[in-house]
Design an enzyme around this catalytic site. Structure first.
Site, PDB file in Angstrom:
ATOM      1  N   ASP A 231       0.880  -1.179   0.000  1.00  0.00           N
ATOM      2  CA  ASP A 231       0.000   0.000   0.000  1.00  0.00           C
ATOM      3  C   ASP A 231       0.912   1.222   0.000  1.00  0.00           C
ATOM      4  O   ASP A 231       1.756   1.369   0.885  1.00  0.00           O
ATOM      5  CB  ASP A 231      -0.859   0.039   1.273  1.00  0.00           C
ATOM      6  CG  ASP A 231      -1.927  -1.043   1.288  1.00  0.00           C
ATOM      7  OD1 ASP A 231      -2.052  -1.766   0.291  1.00  0.00           O
ATOM      8  OD2 ASP A 231      -2.638  -1.157   2.304  1.00  0.00           O
ATOM      9  N   ASP A 394     -13.353  -4.314  -1.090  1.00  0.00           N
ATOM     10  CA  ASP A 394     -13.073  -3.900   0.292  1.00  0.00           C
ATOM     11  C   ASP A 394     -14.341  -4.096   1.138  1.00  0.00           C
ATOM     12  O   ASP A 394     -15.046  -3.136   1.443  1.00  0.00           O
ATOM     13  CB  ASP A 394     -12.664  -2.419   0.339  1.00  0.00           C
ATOM     14  CG  ASP A 394     -11.370  -2.151  -0.414  1.00  0.00           C
ATOM     15  OD1 ASP A 394     -10.439  -2.958  -0.310  1.00  0.00           O
ATOM     16  OD2 ASP A 394     -11.286  -1.120  -1.109  1.00  0.00           O
TER      17      ASP A 394
HETATM   18  O1  1PR Z   1     -10.869   2.797  -4.938  1.00  0.00           O
HETATM   19  O2  1PR Z   1      -9.940   2.124  -7.133  1.00  0.00           O
HETATM   20  O3  1PR Z   1      -9.017   4.078  -5.930  1.00  0.00           O
HETATM   21  O4  1PR Z   1      -8.616   1.769  -5.120  1.00  0.00           O
HETATM   22  C1  1PR Z   1      -8.083   2.040  -3.871  1.00  0.00           C
HETATM   23  C2  1PR Z   1      -7.318   0.804  -3.464  1.00  0.00           C
HETATM   24  O5  1PR Z   1      -6.588   1.115  -2.295  1.00  0.00           O
HETATM   25  C3  1PR Z   1      -8.216  -0.369  -3.144  1.00  0.00           C
HETATM   26  O6  1PR Z   1      -7.643  -1.536  -3.694  1.00  0.00           O
HETATM   27  C4  1PR Z   1      -8.219  -0.454  -1.629  1.00  0.00           C
HETATM   28  O7  1PR Z   1      -8.224  -1.806  -1.189  1.00  0.00           O
HETATM   29  C5  1PR Z   1      -6.890   0.187  -1.270  1.00  0.00           C
HETATM   30  N1  1PR Z   1      -6.945   0.955  -0.016  1.00  0.00           N
HETATM   31  C6  1PR Z   1      -7.548   2.142   0.157  1.00  0.00           C
HETATM   32  N2  1PR Z   1      -7.362   2.556   1.431  1.00  0.00           N
HETATM   33  C7  1PR Z   1      -6.627   1.625   2.037  1.00  0.00           C
HETATM   34  C8  1PR Z   1      -6.172   1.676   3.423  1.00  0.00           C
HETATM   35  O8  1PR Z   1      -5.557   0.728   3.915  1.00  0.00           O
HETATM   36  N3  1PR Z   1      -6.474   2.742   4.115  1.00  0.00           N
HETATM   37  N4  1PR Z   1      -5.635  -0.473   1.344  1.00  0.00           N
HETATM   38  C9  1PR Z   1      -6.357   0.609   1.126  1.00  0.00           C
HETATM   39  C10 1PR Z   1      -6.154  -1.668   1.569  1.00  0.00           C
HETATM   40  C11 1PR Z   1      -5.000  -3.460   0.949  1.00  0.00           C
HETATM   41  C12 1PR Z   1      -5.079  -4.787   1.443  1.00  0.00           C
HETATM   42  C13 1PR Z   1      -3.980  -5.229   2.401  1.00  0.00           C
HETATM   43  C14 1PR Z   1      -4.441  -6.576   2.859  1.00  0.00           C
HETATM   44  C15 1PR Z   1      -3.361  -7.385   3.498  1.00  0.00           C
HETATM   45  N5  1PR Z   1      -5.153  -2.514   1.909  1.00  0.00           N
HETATM   46  O9  1PR Z   1      -4.927  -5.502   0.210  1.00  0.00           O
HETATM   47  O10 1PR Z   1      -2.793  -5.219   1.703  1.00  0.00           O
HETATM   48  O11 1PR Z   1      -5.532  -6.390   3.744  1.00  0.00           O
HETATM   49  O12 1PR Z   1      -2.948  -6.808   4.681  1.00  0.00           O
HETATM   50  P1  1PR Z   1      -2.384  -7.692   5.881  1.00  0.00           P
HETATM   51  O13 1PR Z   1      -1.684  -8.864   5.289  1.00  0.00           O
HETATM   52  O14 1PR Z   1      -1.418  -6.797   6.598  1.00  0.00           O
HETATM   53  O15 1PR Z   1      -3.563  -8.063   6.710  1.00  0.00           O
HETATM   54  P2  1PR Z   1      -9.673   2.772  -5.795  1.00  0.00           P
END
Ligand code: 1PR
Length: 538
Positions: A231, A394
């Site tokens: 991320d 999500d």
């Molecule tokens: O809506 O098309 O602009 O996409 C935004 C992208 O950014 C989406 O894929 C959304 O999942 C991601 N995103 C937005 N905000 C966050 C945040 O964390 N605040 N990240 C975010 C989501 C991604 C997960 C993470 C897993 C594994 N995080 O894929 O990597 O949950 O984590 P872990 O192994 O530590 O539990 P758009």
């Protein structure tokens, strides 16, 4: 000097980077005369069968290509380029291929398999080849929905086959002409070595008959993929950092304990971390740009540079997500979602991942009951193929007392709700989990498949950053609703969690972020644990 047939249809940067990395110089085909004049020609087929052939026709390249192959001049075709050597394809009925090999390329039909085939599979060689001389059974990266039938290819051409449901043609070779269904430029060190053999092969004057290898009863198996996710956002100092949230909150707790008050967690630099994961054996790298970077002109979008740099050293598939939608940049210039995706593909992405925009597209579809053809999913899938479009979901759990309490797809859950509820559904969100919508994960995934998506990246906000294991109930529900591959995401805390997710669900891949960033569990340990449990890995 290697000549590359690049007609601007997708990620050819990786092929270019791989050739450069192997010490050769690349020049592009400028016109039909270059096809015959080139010392060595690489044709990385990108896009659908029809779009490849139309482009070749339009540029006057069909006849020179047929002639080059007839004259036995060194040629390497990749992916759709192998398919283009046949008479035609079910993918684009009525469009003639090069017709060097007989028969039609057909779609995978086995109902128990997800299509596209996305991931790492082996090959079985059927004759000796200078290009495969170092191949020792390593897995190679495939991504396709159509395949050539073994029955159509005689021993003169058949080089390699692969099993996915049934056996299909994964390599053809005659004399100095070779083509592969897999992507050597995306197949890590094993793929680079295959490419290197082509680049350095001494062409043979005549077409010699090579000894045939009897393959016996061997079969190849698809590996479960392990994906490292980064991320990325800018921190308060304006530096681009890899961050990681707990249930999507990426800031350290503030002094007052207010979770929004602290700094953005900084777990490293995106390009460096991606390289580290490649070297440690990640099967794929995903970048999620979790802020919009709206203040930049499109050309200066920081993630483009991250991709360009990463693809110089990382030879496994790269996915980029975040902000794949229509966009007006800080110069006031408007870009369609397709334009935005095109920039990312050109910069080295193999797949793009769509989050919020997919939710809006599905809402529109459910309201009208019709495909508009305008959504980012439809447009990008049409031009680049379904395999290039990932949907990042999500979802968050919503508990209910009975299934009748909602019109959404519920499951009976072992993790009861705060009021003892025994059922839940998974509510999709937009804007990084900040806004819930009236749509569930099954609706979203199945409708996106209908609109042309090729893969589901299934996050779970309740599990994100908890280290408590994947949400098997969610994964089973969504996997059961689609026939495209599903990547399980969120919650990985140990190697055991990867074993469990593959034993308990049919997910094709598992993604993790926090445990890899914090170096709690190396990727090699995850792979080793899977192998010990007879789960196929690369
Ligand atoms: O809506 O098309 O602009 O996409 C935004 C992208 O950014 C989406 O894929 C959304 O999942 C991601 N995103 C937005 N905000 C966050 C945040 O964390 N605040 N990240 C975010 C989501 C991604 C997960 C993470 C897993 C594994 N995080 O894929 O990597 O949950 O984590 P872990 O192994 O530590 O539990 P758009």
């Amino acid at each position: 000097m290697i000549t590359l047939l690049d007609y601007g249809a997708g990620n050819v940067r990786s092929v270019r980077n791989a050739i450069t990395r192997l010490g050769h110089t690349v020049r592009d085909v400028q016109g039909p005369q270059d096809i015959l004049a080139a010392e060595k020609l690489i044709f990385p087929g990108v896009g659908s069968f029809g779009s490849v052939m139309q482009r070749l026709q339009h540029d006057g390249l069909v006849e020179p290509l047929i002639e080059r192959i007839r004259l036995n001049k060194p040629f390497l075709g990749i992916c759709v380029a192998l398919q283009a050597m046949f008479e035609g394809s079910e993918e684009s009925p009525g469009v003639a291929g090069l017709g060097i090999l007989p028969g039609q390329v057909k779609r995978f039909t086995n109902r128990n398999l997800s299509v596209p085939q996305i991931g790492w599979n082996g090959i079985i060689t059927h004759k000796e080849s200078p290009i495969l001389k170092d191949y020792q059974g390593q897995k190679l990266y495939f991504v396709h929905s159509y395949r050539a039938s073994v029955a159509d290819v005689g021993p003169e051409w058949l080089l390699a086959t692969t099993d996915y449901g049934d056996s299909f043609v994964s390599g053809v070779e005659r004399g100095n002409v070779t083509a592969f269904q897999f992507h050597p430029e995306k197949s890590g060190e094993a793929g680079l070595s295959i490419l290197n053999n082509f680049l350095n092969a001494q062409g043979q004057e005549s077409i010699e008959v090579r000894p045939v290898i009897q393959p016996g009863n061997r079969k190849t198996n698809m590996a479960k993929r392990i994906i490292a996710c980064l991320d990325v956002r800018s921190n308060d100092q304006g530096d681009l950092v890899v961050t990681k949230g707990d249930q999507y909150d990426v800031r350290e707790p503030g002094i007052s304990g207010d979770s929004d008050a602290g700094d953005v967690r900084n777990l490293g630099k995106p390009v460096d971390l991606a390289r580290r994961y490649y070297e440690e054996g990640a099967d794929e790298i995903t970048f999620l740009n979790i802020t919009g970077f709206r203040d930049f002109p499109m050309q200066d979008q920081p993630m483009l540079e991250v991709l360009r740099k990463t693809s110089e050293n990382v030879f496994v598939p790269l996915t980029i997500g975040g902000g794949i939608r229509e966009f007006t940049d800080s110069d006031g210039k408007h870009y369609s979602a397709l334009d935005v995706a095109a920039e990312y593909f050109r910069s080295g992405a193999d797949k793009i991942s769509i989050g919020s925009d997919a939710v809006y597209a599905v809402e529109e579809f459910l309201q009208t009951g019709k495909k508009s053809g305008r959504s980012a999913i439809e447009q990008i899938s049409f031009v680049y193929g379904a395999q290039a479009v990932v949907i990042s979901v999500d979802p968050r759990r919503v508990y209910v007392q009975t299934p009748e309490a909602t019109t959404h797809h519920t499951i009976a859950t072992k993790t009861t709700g705060p009021k003892g509820e025994k059922y839940c559904w998974y509510q999709c969100t937009v804007k990084g989990g900040r806004e819930g919508r009236d749509i569930d994960a099954v609706q979203l995934a199945s409708t996106c498949e209908l609109l042309g998506a090729g893969e589901i990246l299934l996050n779970c906000i309740d599990k994100d950053g908890t280290n408590s294991g994947f949400d098997h109930e969610l994964i089973k529900q969504v996997r059961g609703a689609v026939s495209i591959p599903v990547i399980a995401s969120s919650g990985a805390g140990s190697a055991q969690h990867f074993i469990e997710v593959f034993q308990e669900t049919d997910a094709e891949a598992a993604l993790a972020a926090g445990i890899f960033h914090r170096q709690e569990v190396p990727i090699s340990e995850v792979k080793e644990a899977l192998r010990k449990n007879n789960i196929e890995t690369r």
